[in-house]
Design a protein around this motif. Sequence first.
Motif, PDB file in Angstrom:
ATOM      1  N   ARG A 108       0.787  -1.279  -0.107  1.00  0.00           N
ATOM      2  CA  ARG A 108       0.127   0.038  -0.108  1.00  0.00           C
ATOM      3  C   ARG A 108       0.840   1.202  -0.001  1.00  0.00           C
ATOM      4  N   PHE A 111       2.223   3.957  -4.623  1.00  0.00           N
ATOM      5  CA  PHE A 111       0.903   4.597  -5.155  1.00  0.00           C
ATOM      6  C   PHE A 111       1.577   5.851  -5.919  1.00  0.00           C
ATOM      7  N   TRP A 146       0.267   9.822   4.990  1.00  0.00           N
ATOM      8  CA  TRP A 146       0.258   8.768   3.343  1.00  0.00           C
ATOM      9  C   TRP A 146       0.185   7.281   3.746  1.00  0.00           C
ATOM     10  N   THR A 149      -3.406   6.805   3.830  1.00  0.00           N
ATOM     11  CA  THR A 149      -3.992   7.344   2.609  1.00  0.00           C
ATOM     12  C   THR A 149      -5.137   8.314   3.103  1.00  0.00           C
TER      13      THR A 149
END
Length: 540
Positions: A108, A111, A146, A149
């Motif tokens: 994850r 990105f 971050w 998210t």
Amino acid sequence: MDKRKSHKRKTPAPATDDALPVVLHRGELKKREGEKEEDKWKHIRDKKLKGEIIQREKLFGEAAETATKFQEWLLPSEAGYLEAEGLEDTRHFSQEAIVKEVDVTSARKAFDLQLPDLGPYHVDYNANGVFMLLGGRKGHLAMMDWKKTRLMMEFQVRETIRDVKFLHNETFFAVAQKKYVFIYDRRGVELHCMRDHIQPLKLEFLPHHFLLASIDKAGILRYQDTSTGVLLTQHRTHLGRGGVMRMNPYNSVLGLGHSNGTVTMWSPNMSTPLVSMLCHRGPVTSVAYDSEGVHMVTGGMDGKVKVWDVRKFLPLHTYFAPTTPKSIEISQKGLVAVGCGSKIEIWRDALSTKQVKPYLSHRLAKGAQVEDLAFCPYEDVLGTGHSAGISSLLVPGAGEPNFDTYVANPYETLKQRREAEVHRLLDKLPSDTIALDPNTIGGILQTSKDNQLSKVVLSKEANKANAIAAGKEVKLKNKMKGKNKPSRRHKRKQLNVITAEMAMKREMLEKQKSDKKNLAASETDRDSSLPLALARFQRK
């Protein structure tokens, strides 16, 4: 004839230190149900020995449990790198292949944010690596958690943004806009407008001194104290427009890159640069320092990336970039990331030894041009700001795996953040401590007595040198019959040196005696002028 077996009673062997059973900690002992600690040693008849063994085994068990706890808490983790098999090469590993092989949590962290209309973007992380700050050239400003998210704040300043920088924590950050430097909080509320910083191009924050530094189009370097709001100082570099600036984390000295190929190092205590180095034959485009302050990496318009030893100010290695390096960044573990056009190259062990090929290589999609690079602290992540938005790349082995909560805590709570802010303000260092060698701050200054002793030693050495020179000027007679041997001549030279020293000492003694006589004569003349009534009080 009956053969009867004789049953002899076997006596137990005496218990000695060598014959003692192996003492294991409690986790490794296999005890029967209901068995007590003392029952394991019931075969030992000596009570004193049995008590010592039981006590020793108890201490060993407690020590083993304590060591296990400490290992769980303090066992250092090691950084993991990509390892290729056979004829494979790590630089050909794509981000998609790396994401497929890592766990879900790490996957994850990779990105892409497609923001082609508001770029190019500048990126910055706070000290513990939890929050990311984004600033687009066309006025887009955002802060996000971050890892989760989660967008914390986003707004449009409707003005050109040239750089963004977190201050002492994530609650405040500075933005270099078209005319001035602005300070915002985590909600996006404008707190200050620093009108002394005119047309800023680059920002740097000195965390140990609470100083915000900026360089503008006219080449003026300014230092602002963020704890008191006072403009500390401003220096004119006299080297034209300055758009390259980076802080050395070891000594808080700022390195500026200039269009004439030089890199200058500045401190707020001096109006002239501490060091000026000619690094490239063209304009300097980027500068970076490692965390230990030993190496400096520079990139120039000539297409070269050079590694320098800051202690000696000498070049170590030179690498050739495919195009002009726009941004250079060094991770906590010494990985060097170089952004050239739309390509990003990451080099491993490039500071200590000359490398032949990069560790990783990545090319941005749709020909996006790299604008800014930033390694996330304590994470194997490289944040990239480019003309098409933001990209977060996985770089195994980039971050420090073991963090110190007194320096930066990625899991700090609100109360811990407040306490840390107070401690940082109490531990704030004055700007006078910024120097090339910070170890001189803890040195000992010589007192006047020490200086006097050093002068006496130097004068003795000078007198001895003069005596030796005077002894060499003495002409030796040529003596025959074995008296002119080299050893005898050397002895006579030594005698001449001693004689010259004695002559100088005699002259000094005679001069001192004459000075004392003159002083006594002057005192008698002065005392003779006293009246007779006061003459009896005169010192004899």
